[in-house]
Write a protein that holds these residues in place. Structure first.
Motif, PDB file in Angstrom:
ATOM      1  N   UNK A 164       0.249  15.513  -1.648  1.00  0.00           N
ATOM      2  CA  UNK A 164      -0.230  15.105  -1.077  1.00  0.00           C
ATOM      3  C   UNK A 164      -1.735  15.164  -1.512  1.00  0.00           C
ATOM      4  N   UNK A 165      -1.599  14.980  -3.108  1.00  0.00           N
ATOM      5  CA  UNK A 165      -3.595  14.904  -3.561  1.00  0.00           C
ATOM      6  C   UNK A 165      -3.074  13.133  -3.659  1.00  0.00           C
ATOM      7  N   UNK A 187      -6.733   4.655  -8.271  1.00  0.00           N
ATOM      8  CA  UNK A 187      -5.847   5.162  -8.473  1.00  0.00           C
ATOM      9  C   UNK A 187      -4.442   4.974  -7.386  1.00  0.00           C
ATOM     10  N   UNK A 188      -4.871   5.169  -6.012  1.00  0.00           N
ATOM     11  CA  UNK A 188      -4.016   4.806  -5.415  1.00  0.00           C
ATOM     12  C   UNK A 188      -3.405   3.182  -5.150  1.00  0.00           C
ATOM     13  N   UNK A 189      -4.165   2.679  -6.132  1.00  0.00           N
ATOM     14  CA  UNK A 189      -3.775   1.451  -6.378  1.00  0.00           C
ATOM     15  C   UNK A 189      -2.720   1.231  -7.470  1.00  0.00           C
ATOM     16  N   UNK A 233       0.567  -1.428  -0.087  1.00  0.00           N
ATOM     17  CA  UNK A 233       0.209  -0.048   0.402  1.00  0.00           C
ATOM     18  C   UNK A 233       0.793   1.492   0.229  1.00  0.00           C
ATOM     19  N   UNK A 234       2.095   0.740  -0.082  1.00  0.00           N
ATOM     20  CA  UNK A 234       3.627   2.313   0.023  1.00  0.00           C
ATOM     21  C   UNK A 234       3.410   2.847  -1.711  1.00  0.00           C
ATOM     22  N   UNK A 235       2.784   3.910  -0.773  1.00  0.00           N
ATOM     23  CA  UNK A 235       3.213   5.047  -2.648  1.00  0.00           C
ATOM     24  C   UNK A 235       4.240   4.762  -3.357  1.00  0.00           C
ATOM     25  N   UNK A 236       4.972   4.739  -4.143  1.00  0.00           N
ATOM     26  CA  UNK A 236       6.011   5.039  -4.885  1.00  0.00           C
ATOM     27  C   UNK A 236       6.875   5.941  -4.804  1.00  0.00           C
ATOM     28  N   UNK A 237       7.894   6.568  -5.052  1.00  0.00           N
ATOM     29  CA  UNK A 237       8.641   7.322  -4.769  1.00  0.00           C
ATOM     30  C   UNK A 237       8.457   8.198  -5.509  1.00  0.00           C
ATOM     31  N   UNK A 238       7.754   8.598  -6.210  1.00  0.00           N
ATOM     32  CA  UNK A 238       7.407   9.766  -7.515  1.00  0.00           C
ATOM     33  C   UNK A 238       6.157  10.371  -6.432  1.00  0.00           C
ATOM     34  N   UNK A 239       5.510   9.683  -6.224  1.00  0.00           N
ATOM     35  CA  UNK A 239       4.320   9.863  -5.736  1.00  0.00           C
ATOM     36  C   UNK A 239       4.261  10.110  -3.917  1.00  0.00           C
ATOM     37  N   UNK A 240       5.790   9.627  -3.198  1.00  0.00           N
ATOM     38  CA  UNK A 240       5.339   9.621  -1.834  1.00  0.00           C
ATOM     39  C   UNK A 240       4.702  11.406  -1.440  1.00  0.00           C
TER      40      UNK A 240
END
Length: 247
Positions: free
Chosen positions: A85-86, A94-96, A75-82
């Motif tokens: 905030x959006x 989209x989070x997946x 469930x952790x976001x990728x490095x580019x999107x961490x």
């Protein structure tokens, strides 16, 4: 018409052969499969029993090293999107797509490298210190180890892994001599076991002892010659100085 004649001839030949006791190809095949004993014109003999080919035992797979990416939650976001905030307030689909669940191996490896750097870096903007270089090499070495366990014939990656290990050893050696506390912190945070290089040892043979004695003798003679030349130059310099000072 000709096929019927040929079929009749074959049947007549087989019936005559069975009456005379001659082994036909069909009787030989049946005897070979059943392992029975039969007699022919030349005498009686026994055929060996058919060999039973049992199934081979399944080889157990050797458990390899645990992957360094196992502790990353999907469930952790990728490095580019961490840091966006959006990305944390969007819907589940989209989070997946932005999470590690559908990320590639290189994206997971980049995130793991940043985590190791954050453990040992001196400050937030530190990207070029010895500790950061050791963390980057550690992430690369563990990735090579996991790859070589599955593809043990990949010699190119094995060479790259050995080069990275040697480079990390040199960095850790220099860090240990300069700042021992930072060296201990890096080894503890990254889980590195530092081993000292083996001491140089050479078996003393007669040839090696003779060569060593000859080299020592040559070195002493060279030193004597240099010492005599230095003394001669010193005496000539003193003589020239005396000549210049005399009236």
């Amino acid at each position: 018409m000709f096929s019927n004649i040929a079929l009749r001839a074959v049947l007549k030949y087989s019936v005559g052969a069975l009456r005379e006791g001659v082994a036909t190809p069909w009787t030989c095949c049946s005897a070979l499969l059943s392992g029975t004993r039969f007699s022919g014109a030349s005498g009686s003999f026994a055929l060996p029993a058919p060999v039973r080919h049992y199934a081979r035992t399944v080889k157990k797979k050797v458990a390899g090293p645990e992957s360094q990416l196992n502790d990353l939650p999907p469930t952790m976001l990728k490095l580019d999107y961490a840091a966006v905030p959006l990305a944390q307030t969007t819907d589940d689909v989209v989070q997946r797509l932005l999470s590690l669940e559908l990320a590639s191996h290189s994206e997971k490896l980049a995130l793991k490298k940043e985590q190791l750097i954050a453990m040992v870096q001196r400050e937030e903007s530190d990207r070029n210190s010895v500790e950061v270089k050791v963390a980057i090499l550690t992430s690369r070495i563990r990735n090579f180890q996991e790859h070589l366990h599955k593809h043990h014939k990949d010699k190119a990656n094995k060479r790259r892994m050995l080069m990275a290990i040697d480079k990390r050893k040199k960095l850790l050696k220099n860090l240990r001599l300069e700042r021992y506390e930072a060296f201990e912190n890096v080894c503890q945070q990254l889980g590195i076991t530092y081993t000292f290089p083996p001491e140089y040892y050479r078996r003393a043979t007669r040839r090696w002892l003779a060569k060593k004695a000859f080299c020592i003798k040559v070195f002493e003679e060279v030193q004597k010659k240099k010492k005599a030349e230095k003394l001669k130059l010193k005496q000539s310099a003193e003589a020239a100085k005396m000549q210049t000072t005399s009236p």
